[in-house]
Design an enzyme around this catalytic site. Structure first.
Site, PDB file in Angstrom:
ATOM      1  N   ARG A  43       0.804  -1.226   0.000  1.00  0.00           N
ATOM      2  CA  ARG A  43       0.000   0.000   0.000  1.00  0.00           C
ATOM      3  C   ARG A  43       0.840   1.282   0.000  1.00  0.00           C
ATOM      4  O   ARG A  43       0.306   2.374  -0.154  1.00  0.00           O
ATOM      5  CB  ARG A  43      -0.968   0.000   1.197  1.00  0.00           C
ATOM      6  CG  ARG A  43      -2.219  -0.801   0.906  1.00  0.00           C
ATOM      7  CD  ARG A  43      -3.167  -0.760   2.065  1.00  0.00           C
ATOM      8  NE  ARG A  43      -2.755  -1.669   3.123  1.00  0.00           N
ATOM      9  CZ  ARG A  43      -3.214  -1.609   4.377  1.00  0.00           C
ATOM     10  NH1 ARG A  43      -4.083  -0.688   4.707  1.00  0.00           N
ATOM     11  NH2 ARG A  43      -2.811  -2.480   5.279  1.00  0.00           N
ATOM     12  N   ASN A  75      38.310  41.793   4.057  1.00  0.00           N
ATOM     13  CA  ASN A  75      37.036  42.362   3.646  1.00  0.00           C
ATOM     14  C   ASN A  75      36.808  42.025   2.182  1.00  0.00           C
ATOM     15  O   ASN A  75      37.628  42.364   1.325  1.00  0.00           O
ATOM     16  CB  ASN A  75      37.068  43.882   3.843  1.00  0.00           C
ATOM     17  CG  ASN A  75      35.685  44.469   3.660  1.00  0.00           C
ATOM     18  OD1 ASN A  75      34.954  44.070   2.767  1.00  0.00           O
ATOM     19  ND2 ASN A  75      35.321  45.407   4.498  1.00  0.00           N
TER      20      ASN A  75
END
Ligand code: UD1
Ligand code: CA
Length: 455
Positions: free
Chosen positions: A16, A373
């Site tokens: 199922r 940075n």
């Protein structure tokens, strides 16, 4: 007490589910359902655990390797009694607790209650429960606390079908009664060897079979369909959230998914619609979400993961900040104090302490030092169409906006890369590298242009 072995029945196909996968491999909160049953079995510290496999057995057996359990193979699925008998050699003489691979919500406390009941008066015991709609289950016909018989749906008379007390399948069989299984025949409409027929066989020999009734049906019923799989996920999800809340984690909504093996430290707060998956480990005082997905990652204390971050296979050290809208891909390490902002993607890269890439960048296959940075629009061009190459950015470098770093390339410490540059050669320590063309002005050019746009 007698020695106890646990046999987990998991040979069935699970028609199922309408699936190529064996039923017990379908996942609940990130793990195959059979793993929950194995874990509950292990908590009982039995002599041995035997898992009976059949359909898709290679897949299940492969998965079970990490659990240190035995596997028995039922070549043909001829019924639950037949399945249990395939484990006979392994369990020889032990009392046997039968669990089902597709009943994953069973709790340890329930099994302990069942075992206490059993130890008081050793007999074959079936765990039963009462349900509103008993369709499909074996109906348990009792006389007092004695089970007279268990009748399967297909074999039941109309009156028997009215019975709402059903068999969960979980049962205990004393070692000396295991042999009763061999007296069970396939004389029913399915032609299968029903384990439940042990009730009839025992009755014929004047042996009593007892019923242990469990009050919470939803915990002891099996999963047969995709709908029941969903319901089991929801139940398990709530259990997992409650366990974390019980150890000091805050959730701002129930709509948060935490896979079963995820760990979360105290005073961490998780915002709605967040998915913490796989083997993720999260520290203390972390905030995550909303709308975040983290898989197989390690997040240390005091990290902040803001909204809409997707992260996989990464490690984020203490105090780092990620997001909103960042994508962090496998083999990324973000060290203490790193900040990754919106539309920044990082893959297979290490960013050292206090480095920042706050907007719009791709950092791939890179080693980035401390306090660097990375400007908006920076791209490490790591792929030449055939191979991947590494970019090295040393400590305290400043990378200006809209820059391409064509790997393999190294930017020396303290160097500055001017905005808009395309860097193809190594930049020496402390140097400024700029590659853009010089700006020029054409005097008077704009004056004669027609203004088209009027209000
Ligand atoms: C079984 C019980 C039923 C009970 C129900 C609870 C029997 C005859 N019936 O019915 O009374 O109410 O479970 O869910 O026992 N399995 C094998 N090999 C087999 C057959 C089954 O390993 O040959 C395993 C399955 O993988 C599953 C479990 O046994 O884990 C139950 O099998 P299933 O076919 O689902 O039994 P039901 O018909 O639901
Ligand atoms: Ca560009």
């Amino acid at each position: 007490m007698q020695r106890l072995s646990v046999v987990i029945l998991a040979a069935g196909k699970g028609e199922r589910m309408l699936s190529k996968k064996p039923k017990v491999m379908h996942e609940i909160m990130g793990k195959p359902m059979v793993s929950y049953v194995v874990r509950r079995a292990k908590e009982l510290l039995p002599t041995r655990i035997v898992v009976v496999l059949g359909h898709g057995r290679e897949l299940v057996e492969g998965y079970l390797k990490e659990f240190d359990v035995e596997c028995a193979v039922q070549e043909e699925q001829k019924g639950t009694a037949h399945a249990l008998l395939t484990a006979e050699e392994s369990v020889h003489g032990d009392d046997v607790l039968v669990l089902y691979g597709d009943v994953p919500l069973i709790e340890g406390s329930t099994l302990n209650d069942l075992l206490s009941f059993y130890e008081k008066d050793r007999a074959v015991v079936f765990m039963t429960t009462k349900v509103e709609n008993p369709f499909g289950y074996g109906r348990v016909i009792v006389e007092g606390d004695r089970i007279e018989r268990i009748v399967e749906e297909i074999d039941a008379t109309p009156e028997e079908k009215e019975v709402r007390r059903i068999n969960t399948g979980i049962c205990l069989i004393p070692g000396e009664l295991f042999g009763l299984l061999k007296k069970i025949g396939p004389d029913n409409r399915k032609g299968e060897y029903y384990l439940t027929d042990i009730c009839r066989v025992a009755g014929q020999e004047g042996i009593k079979v007892r019923a242990y009734d469990h009050p919470r049906a939803s915990e002891v019923l099996g999963i047969n369909s995709r709908k029941e799989l969903l319901d089991a996920n929801i139940t398990m999800k709530d259990r997992i959230l409650e366990a974390h809340m019980g150890s000091g984690v805050s959730f701002l909504d129930r709509n948060i998914y935490v896979d079963a093996d995820v760990t979360i430290g105290k005073d961490t707060t998780v915002y709605p619609n967040t998915y913490l998956m796989g083997k993720t480990r999260i520290g203390e005082d972390v905030t995550i979400g909303p709308n975040v997905l983290i898989r197989d990652s390690v997040i240390h204390d005091r990290v902040s993961i803001e909204g809409f971050v997707v992260m996989e296979g990464a490690e984020v050290e203490t105090g780092a900040k990620v997001g909103p809208f960042s994508r962090v891909r496998p083999a990324t390490v973000l060290r203490r104090g790193v900040e990754i902002g919106n539309f920044v993607e990082v893959k297979n890269s290490r960013l050292d302490e206090d480095t920042k890439a706050n907007h719009l960048a791709y950092i791939g296959d890179s080693e980035v030092g401390k306090d660097v940075n990375i400007g908006a629009g920076t791209i490490t061009c790591n792929y030449d169409g055939t191979r991947k190459h590494t970019t090295v950015i040393e400590d305290r470098v400043f990378v200006g906006s809209n820059t391409e770093l064509v790997a393999p390339v190294r930017i020396g410490r303290n160097a500055v890369v001017g905005a808009g540059s395309t860097i193809t050669r190594d930049v020496p320590e402390g140097a400024l590298a700029v590659t853009r063309v010089e700006q020029r002005h054409v005097e008077g050019y704009g004056r004669g242009r027609r203004r088209r746009c009027v209000e």
